[in-house]
Design a protein around this motif. Structure first.
Motif, mmCIF file in Angstrom:
data_model
loop_
_atom_site.group_PDB
_atom_site.id
_atom_site.type_symbol
_atom_site.label_atom_id
_atom_site.label_comp_id
_atom_site.label_asym_id
_atom_site.label_seq_id
_atom_site.Cartn_x
_atom_site.Cartn_y
_atom_site.Cartn_z
ATOM 1 N N GLU A 1 20.377 22.664 33.271
ATOM 2 C CA GLU A 1 19.263 23.439 33.804
ATOM 3 C C GLU A 1 19.703 24.285 35.000
ATOM 4 O O GLU A 1 19.380 25.478 35.077
ATOM 5 N N ARG A 2 20.452 23.677 35.912
ATOM 6 C CA ARG A 2 20.822 24.380 37.144
ATOM 7 C C ARG A 2 21.834 25.501 36.887
ATOM 8 O O ARG A 2 21.918 26.442 37.676
ATOM 9 N N THR A 3 22.624 25.358 35.844
ATOM 10 C CA THR A 3 23.687 26.350 35.599
ATOM 11 C C THR A 3 23.379 27.244 34.407
ATOM 12 O O THR A 3 24.288 27.788 33.791
ATOM 13 N N ARG A 4 22.118 27.427 34.105
ATOM 14 C CA ARG A 4 21.772 28.259 32.952
ATOM 15 C C ARG A 4 22.230 29.696 33.129
ATOM 16 O O ARG A 4 22.443 30.420 32.163
ATOM 17 N N ASP A 5 22.384 30.129 34.392
ATOM 18 C CA ASP A 5 22.892 31.480 34.669
ATOM 19 C C ASP A 5 24.338 31.444 35.160
ATOM 20 O O ASP A 5 24.811 32.407 35.763
ATOM 21 N N GLY A 6 25.040 30.355 34.896
ATOM 22 C CA GLY A 6 26.417 30.217 35.356
ATOM 23 C C GLY A 6 26.481 29.574 36.732
ATOM 24 O O GLY A 6 25.515 28.967 37.211
#
Length: 982
Positions: A606-611
């Motif tokens: 969830e936290r790294t959905r945009d890298g």
């Protein structure tokens, strides 16, 4: 004037005495020739290599007489082997017995019957007797002759000295011939040294302080070692009566000194540059950069206070290292230091610091052409150190090939026990700690460090035993006026006070001793330089339970931070709070996360959905590897996952560290930051906790002591960046390592408890608890660092019922463990200054230093472990290979003949430590027994491979060792599991 004794002033009996026995067809080296050689070397050493501080201090003790100080050093060096003029020594070598007897000296029938009477003991007693006959007090005489007794690295106990005094048979003191020849030898020593009756009269009124005795012993040991080098001081020729080569001792010494090419000790003269200019010039700053308040205040304080102790407490990334080096230059110039020792907690942090120190020293006026040493056991694998020139700045036959480099490695100083005598030394803190360890030749550590400025970074990382040795080391360093600089971002007030008090004890002992000699009153005071909470003592006030108007623990009533605490070399404590203006400020949101792998993976998705770039720090290697495998198996997160821990062989560990800095380091031209589309994740252990200048968007940390968590947070949003992924714009740290955060109190993971102890873990939970609440405040850096560290060490209040019983029980266990560790340390520590009235027994029960690892183990807590070499199959049964790297096969290493130095180094680089749980108890004994079967006699002559334990991996990187299966690859590192038995 030559100091070589004339054959016309010595009898045939004296000329028959020998100091060095031949190995071939040479004649032995005559005793007086060796004593004259050592005397001349000592004078050159005194003028060229000894620190100005030692020379000044020796002269000061002798009433300011510099000539007498030099005469004293010449006499001690010339007298060091006087005890070889005894039948117990002279008859030791069968081939030389007839040579001695022809000189008219009777020998013992069984020269080895008495192993207690070594020549250094006999020499000390002979000179004590002579000085006593001249009216000297025994205590005064012993303060000089103890240096003779200790020139082989240990100082005998009183019973052994009394044994030497009473053993008339073996010293020859009951035989007229020997009594006469000993008197002639001592007469000759006095002529060689140029010491007159008036000099002995002057010395008779001065009892040398014990710290100074240790330093002068170091001079004598080095002079003896140099003069004992047969390649530079040849033995007698076959056709001569023991006369070496026609050169007098002065000529031999001068030519040998040029051949050694030892750079001179630092002679820094100070600078008239402004503070801004000094920082800009020493660290190649651009013209628009200015020192931060901590950096400026540190140098201002150093200019004002007599060189002594400086404790710098400031946040991570605020330039503490630059401040320490700037202060080191200032105090080195003012104190007459010969160089600097920069001490770090680990070999990896030492390696990282070497480049920074070398860049700095190249810009320090007066420090040009410095000799450099990397003081840890893996220095041969450090690329920077290995690339330094091994060359000479002065040559016997002119300077045409002299080195133009500002730093190089002096070959003589690479020898065993000599390295830390170099000008510029970077290494582990162990060498400072082992200064206080009862071990053979610990005197050389003391003598080397006593001439330097000592910088100790990350001083908060000291465990119980390390702290015990550090306190004793600080006390003795202060007694020799050694400037010490301690650095920490997270230093508890109680620990600061202990370290400062230890240094003050050494200052007080020195000033009391000086007052006793001069009759002047002594004064040691605590003086606040700047008002802090009304008194200097407020700097160590604990946090209490105060909260500020924003709900943060602590508040304006707390100890200031950043904080500088100085102890002047002549006494007086100075406390300065420079303020945090200009210090990078960060707010970090702490979030508790139950210890569940699946949960962590979901949160990361969830936290790294945009890298983004994520650092996950686990407390144990097992937890790190388990998480690494889970992330690699995940289709969303497994594209870019790396693993970093301590169980990689040296080259792989170095590549891991370099890769971390290259990918996640400061913004730089040509550096492309990963994590732009898919996340880049690093799973690490404590190796990522300090010294690496890396920057991540999100941090996940196992629960750890407060200082460790804060150090880890120092890698979060460390550098200013124009863009971070939207979910990670706010700095966040997820705290794992607790199964159920709703429990009261929460129970830390067993692995974390094993590493840090239950007390530290529970206290960390309690300290962080306000920040872990859903509506709690963010941790403000640097403002909350000091209050959090203090809160972790404060007493638990009676009204905290949920915590009181658990913390109290954990505290009792921690106290018992500390008491056990301190008891173990006390058995190995050198005496306190107040107990050291003499060097007799100073090295009692000393650790044999032939195994350096034993010394490291003695000064640190922790479970026993040992290193192994991991090698793969060779082409046949006569060889093994180093592990493959980057798709290339390893180096072929012979096991039936001695490998070449380069092959031996390649094999030694494949070392790694086994987990502690494998090395203890009966299972550990079985592991050692299994590994000792891999003993290769051909390796016994290799300094890099002698005594090494080897695990022979198969073609798949695995091996069965006793009860365990061992696996290694360059991605996962070393893994050890219990072997499955059918």
């Amino acid at each position: 004037m030559s100091s070589t004794p004339s054959t016309t002033t010595t009898s045939a009996a004296v000329r028959a005495l020998w100091a060095k026995s031949p190995t071939g067809d040479e004649k032995p080296l005559a005793l007086l020739t060796h004593l004259a050689d050592a005397c001349e070397v000592a004078e050159l050493y005194w003028h060229e290599f000894a620190s100005q501080r030692l020379r000044d201090r020796t002269a000061a003790v002798l009433g300011g007489d510099e000539r007498l100080a030099l005469v004293l050093v010449r006499w001690l060096a010339a007298a060091h082997d006087t005890g070889k003029a005894t039948p117990s020594f002279a008859g030791q070598v069968p081939s030389l017995r007839e040579h001695v007897e022809r000189g008219g000296l009777p020998l013992l029938d069984d020269p080895k019957a008495n192993s207690e009477l070594r020549h250094e003991l006999a020499g000390a007693e002979l000179w004590t007797e002579r000085l006593r006959a001249r009216g000297w007090k025994r205590a005064t005489a012993s303060s000089y002759t103890s240096i003779i007794a200790g020139h082989h690295g240990t100082f005998p106990e009183k019973p052994r000295l009394l044994y030497a005094a009473n053993d008339r048979h073996f010293t020859g003191r009951g035989k007229g011939e020997w009594r006469a020849v000993q008197a002639q030898v001592m007469d000759a020593v006095e002529r060689i040294a140029g010491i007159a009756a008036r000099d002995f009269e002057a010395l008779a009124g001065v009892e040398l302080p014990v710290p100074l005795q240790l330093q002068l012993t170091g001079v004598v040991i080095h002079a003896d070692w140099i003069a004992s080098d047969a390649s530079r001081f040849p033995l007698g020729r076959p056709d001569g009566p023991g006369v070496p080569d026609g050169r007098d001792s002065r000529t031999r010494a001068v030519e040998a000194w040029h051949d050694l090419a030892l750079p001179a000790a630092w002679r820094l003269s100070g600078t008239d540059e402004s503070i801004d200019e000094r920082y800009r010039h020493r660290f190649a700053w651009s013209d628009d950069l200015r020192p931060r308040p901590v950096q400026r205040a540190a140098l201002e304080l150093a200019e004002e206070v007599a060189p002594g102790l400086l404790v710098v407490e400031a946040p991570m990334g605020t330039g503490k290292t630059e401040a320490a080096l700037a202060v080191a230059e200032e105090w080195a110039a003012r104190s007459g230091a010969s160089g600097i020792y920069v001490a770090l907690p680990t070999m990896a942090t030492s390696d990282a610091m070497l480049d920074r120190v070398l860049e700095w020293v190249g810009r320090v006026p007066g420090a040009e052409r410095a000799s450099v040493f990397l003081a840890h056991s893996k220095r041969a694998f450090n690329a920077t150190f290995s690339a330094l020139p091994r060359t000479a700045w002065q040559r016997t036959r002119g300077d045409s090939d002299a080195c133009d480099e500002h730093a190089a490695v002096a070959e003589w100083l690479t020898g065993r026990r000599r390295g830390i005598a170099a000008n510029v030394v970077v290494g582990t803190v162990d060498h400072v700690l082992m200064l206080a360890l009862r071990s053979r030749y610990s005197v050389l550590r003391y003598a080397a460090l006593a001439g330097k400025v000592v910088v100790i970074d990350e001083v908060h990382a000291s465990d119980t035993r390390m702290l015990a040795f550090l306190e004793r080391a600080l006390e003795w360093l202060a007694a020799s006026s050694v400037p010490v600089i301690l650095l920490s971002a997270t230093l508890p007030g109680e620990l600061r006070e202990r370290l400062v008090a230890a240094y003050e004890e050494g200052v007080g002992a020195r000033t009391r001793a000086r007052s006793a000699r001069t009759g002047a009153p002594t004064r040691t005071t605590v003086e606040p330089r700047a008002a802090i909470g009304g008194t200097a003592g407020a700097a160590t006030t604990g946090v209490g339970g105060v909260t500020d108007e924003c709900g943060h623990p602590g508040g304006e009533s707390q100890s200031p931070y950043p904080l500088l605490t100085a102890v002047g070399g002549n006494g007086g404590r100075h406390v300065v709070a420079p303020g945090s203006r200009g210090v990078p400020r960060t707010s970090v949101r702490l979030e508790p996360l139950d210890d569940d792998l699946d949960l962590l993976v979901r949160v990361l998705r969830e936290r790294t959905r945009d890298g983004g770039c994520v650092l996950i720090v686990r407390n144990t290697v097992a937890r790190a590897v388990s998480l690494f495998e889970a992330l690699r198996a995940d289709p969303d997160l497994g594209q870019d996952v790396t693993l970093a821990h301590s169980r990689f062989i040296g080259p792989d560990r170095a590549a891991n560290d370099a890769g971390l800095v290259d990918r996640f380091g400061p913004p730089a031209a040509g550096r492309e930051r990963p994590g732009g589309v898919r996340p880049a994740i690093v799973v690490a252990t404590q190796v990522a906790e300090m010294s690496l200048d890396v920057d991540f968007d999100l941090l996940v940390s196992d629960l750890a002591p407060v200082d460790a968590v804060l150090q880890r947070i120092g890698r979060l949003h460390r550098h200013a960046r124009a863009h971070r992924p939207a979910p990670l714009v706010e700095a966040s740290c997820l705290i794992t390592g607790v199964t159920d955060w709703q429990a009261s109190p929460p129970a830390p993971d067993r692995g974390g408890v094993r590493v840090y102890g239950a007390s530290a873990q529970l206290r960390a939970v309690r300290a962080f608890s306000p920040y872990l609440e859903p509506t709690g405040p963010a941790v403000r850096l640097p403002d909350d660092i000091a209050p959090l560290v203090a809160r972790a060490h404060e007493a638990v209040a009676d009204d905290e019922a949920a915590w009181l019983d658990a913390v109290s029980e954990a505290d009792r266990e921690a106290h018992a463990a500390r008491a056990e560790s301190l008891a173990a340390a006390e058995g190995w520590r050198i005496p306190a200054l107040s107990e050291a009235r003499t060097l007799a027994g100073f090295s009692a029960h000393a650790l044999d230093d032939r195994n350096e690892q034993m010394g490291y183990a003695a000064v640190r807590d922790g479970e026993e472990t040992f290193e192994v070499l991991l090698l793969s199959p060779g082409d046949d049964e006569s060889s093994l290979r180093t592990l493959p790297r980057d798709g290339e096969p390893g180096v072929l290493v012979s096991i039936t003949s001695m490998p070449s130095p380069s092959d031996a180094l390649a094999a030694a680089a494949c070392s790694v430590r086994l987990p502690a749980w494998v090395c203890v108890g009966a299972g550990g004994d079985r592991v050692i027994e299994a590994l000792e079967r891999n003993h290769f006699p051909a390796w016994d002559q290799s300094p890099h491979l002698r005594g090494q334990l080897v695990i022979r991996l198969d073609a798949h990187g695995s091996a069965e060792v006793a009860d365990y299966t061992v696996r290694y690859d360059a991605v996962r590192g070393l893994e050890v599991t219990r072997a499955e038995r059918s």
